[in-house]
Design a protein around this motif. Structure first.
Motif, PDB file in Angstrom:
ATOM      1  N   LYS A 270       0.853  -1.188   0.000  1.00 39.47           N
ATOM      2  CA  LYS A 270       0.000   0.000   0.000  1.00 39.47           C
ATOM      3  C   LYS A 270       0.889   1.238   0.000  1.00 39.47           C
ATOM      4  N   VAL A 271       0.432   2.255  -0.692  1.00 38.87           N
ATOM      5  CA  VAL A 271       1.079   3.557  -0.629  1.00 38.87           C
ATOM      6  C   VAL A 271       0.018   4.542  -0.141  1.00 38.87           C
ATOM      7  N   LEU A 272       0.301   5.168   0.981  1.00 40.71           N
ATOM      8  CA  LEU A 272      -0.639   6.128   1.561  1.00 40.71           C
ATOM      9  C   LEU A 272      -0.532   7.479   0.863  1.00 40.71           C
ATOM     10  N   SER A 273      -1.518   8.321   1.059  1.00 38.47           N
ATOM     11  CA  SER A 273      -1.499   9.648   0.439  1.00 38.47           C
ATOM     12  C   SER A 273      -0.307  10.473   0.909  1.00 38.47           C
ATOM     13  N   SER A 274       0.269  10.127   2.039  1.00 35.74           N
ATOM     14  CA  SER A 274       1.457  10.805   2.560  1.00 35.74           C
ATOM     15  C   SER A 274       2.722  10.359   1.825  1.00 35.74           C
ATOM     16  N   GLY A 275       2.586   9.299   1.002  1.00 29.49           N
ATOM     17  CA  GLY A 275       3.735   8.734   0.309  1.00 29.49           C
ATOM     18  C   GLY A 275       4.374   7.581   1.050  1.00 29.49           C
ATOM     19  N   GLU A 276       3.894   7.308   2.255  1.00 37.40           N
ATOM     20  CA  GLU A 276       4.448   6.208   3.053  1.00 37.40           C
ATOM     21  C   GLU A 276       4.109   4.871   2.401  1.00 37.40           C
ATOM     22  N   LEU A 277       5.079   3.959   2.418  1.00 35.41           N
ATOM     23  CA  LEU A 277       4.923   2.616   1.879  1.00 35.41           C
ATOM     24  C   LEU A 277       4.640   1.660   3.025  1.00 35.41           C
ATOM     25  N   ILE A 278       3.623   0.833   2.837  1.00 37.34           N
ATOM     26  CA  ILE A 278       3.316  -0.198   3.827  1.00 37.34           C
ATOM     27  C   ILE A 278       3.415  -1.547   3.132  1.00 37.34           C
ATOM     28  N   LEU A 279       4.263  -2.411   3.665  1.00 38.01           N
ATOM     29  CA  LEU A 279       4.422  -3.764   3.163  1.00 38.01           C
ATOM     30  C   LEU A 279       3.918  -4.722   4.227  1.00 38.01           C
ATOM     31  N   ALA A 280       3.084  -5.648   3.832  1.00 36.32           N
ATOM     32  CA  ALA A 280       2.566  -6.644   4.762  1.00 36.32           C
ATOM     33  C   ALA A 280       2.806  -8.023   4.166  1.00 36.32           C
ATOM     34  N   SER A 281       3.562  -8.827   4.875  1.00 39.75           N
ATOM     35  CA  SER A 281       3.875 -10.181   4.429  1.00 39.75           C
ATOM     36  C   SER A 281       2.913 -11.161   5.068  1.00 39.75           C
TER      37      SER A 281
ATOM     38  N   GLU B   5       4.457  -6.535   9.226  1.00 42.97           N
ATOM     39  CA  GLU B   5       4.073  -5.328   8.508  1.00 42.97           C
ATOM     40  C   GLU B   5       5.167  -4.299   8.708  1.00 42.97           C
ATOM     41  N   GLY B   6       5.553  -3.635   7.634  1.00 43.74           N
ATOM     42  CA  GLY B   6       6.588  -2.614   7.709  1.00 43.74           C
ATOM     43  C   GLY B   6       6.096  -1.316   7.137  1.00 43.74           C
ATOM     44  N   HIS B   7       6.483  -0.226   7.786  1.00 46.75           N
ATOM     45  CA  HIS B   7       6.128   1.123   7.336  1.00 46.75           C
ATOM     46  C   HIS B   7       7.418   1.826   6.939  1.00 46.75           C
ATOM     47  N   PHE B   8       7.408   2.423   5.750  1.00 47.76           N
ATOM     48  CA  PHE B   8       8.621   3.020   5.204  1.00 47.76           C
ATOM     49  C   PHE B   8       8.326   4.419   4.676  1.00 47.76           C
ATOM     50  N   ALA B   9       9.319   5.282   4.778  1.00 48.26           N
ATOM     51  CA  ALA B   9       9.212   6.680   4.370  1.00 48.26           C
ATOM     52  C   ALA B   9       9.009   6.798   2.858  1.00 48.26           C
ATOM     53  N   PRO B  10       8.514   7.954   2.398  1.00 50.53           N
ATOM     54  CA  PRO B  10       8.297   8.157   0.966  1.00 50.53           C
ATOM     55  C   PRO B  10       9.533   7.900   0.095  1.00 50.53           C
ATOM     56  N   LEU B  11      10.714   8.136   0.611  1.00 48.73           N
ATOM     57  CA  LEU B  11      11.934   7.842  -0.146  1.00 48.73           C
ATOM     58  C   LEU B  11      11.981   6.356  -0.503  1.00 48.73           C
TER      59      LEU B  11
END
Length: 81
Positions: free
Chosen positions: A4-15, A21-27
């Protein structure tokens, strides 16, 4: 893997495999997208990102490899040898 990519640009990966579940910065989101665009090739992805970001290839490549390592260590990707 759910991505998932949130409107903030944050990436969420769920295995689903390891229930993480991991949350990652827009970079990291940009890196994920570039890797997907270039079929997982970090050199091609880094070349594209370095052009877009107007940064040195080697710097971007190094950061990208670190991020790939973080995703690998978190169980979100497998790296082919």
């Amino acid at each position: 893997m759910e991505v998932k990519v949130l409107s903030s640009g944050e990436l969420i990966l769920a295995s689903r495999a390891n229930q993480k579940e991991g949350h990652f910065a827009p970079l990291a989101t940009a890196m994920w997208i570039a890797l997907r665009q270039f079929n997982g090739n970090p050199e091609d992805a880094a070349a594209k990102l370095s052009d877009v970001w107007e940064e040195e290839f080697h710097s971007v490549h190094s950061i990208l490899l670190e991020q790939i390592g973080e995703w690998r260590d978190g169980g979100f990707i497998e790296v082919a040898h």
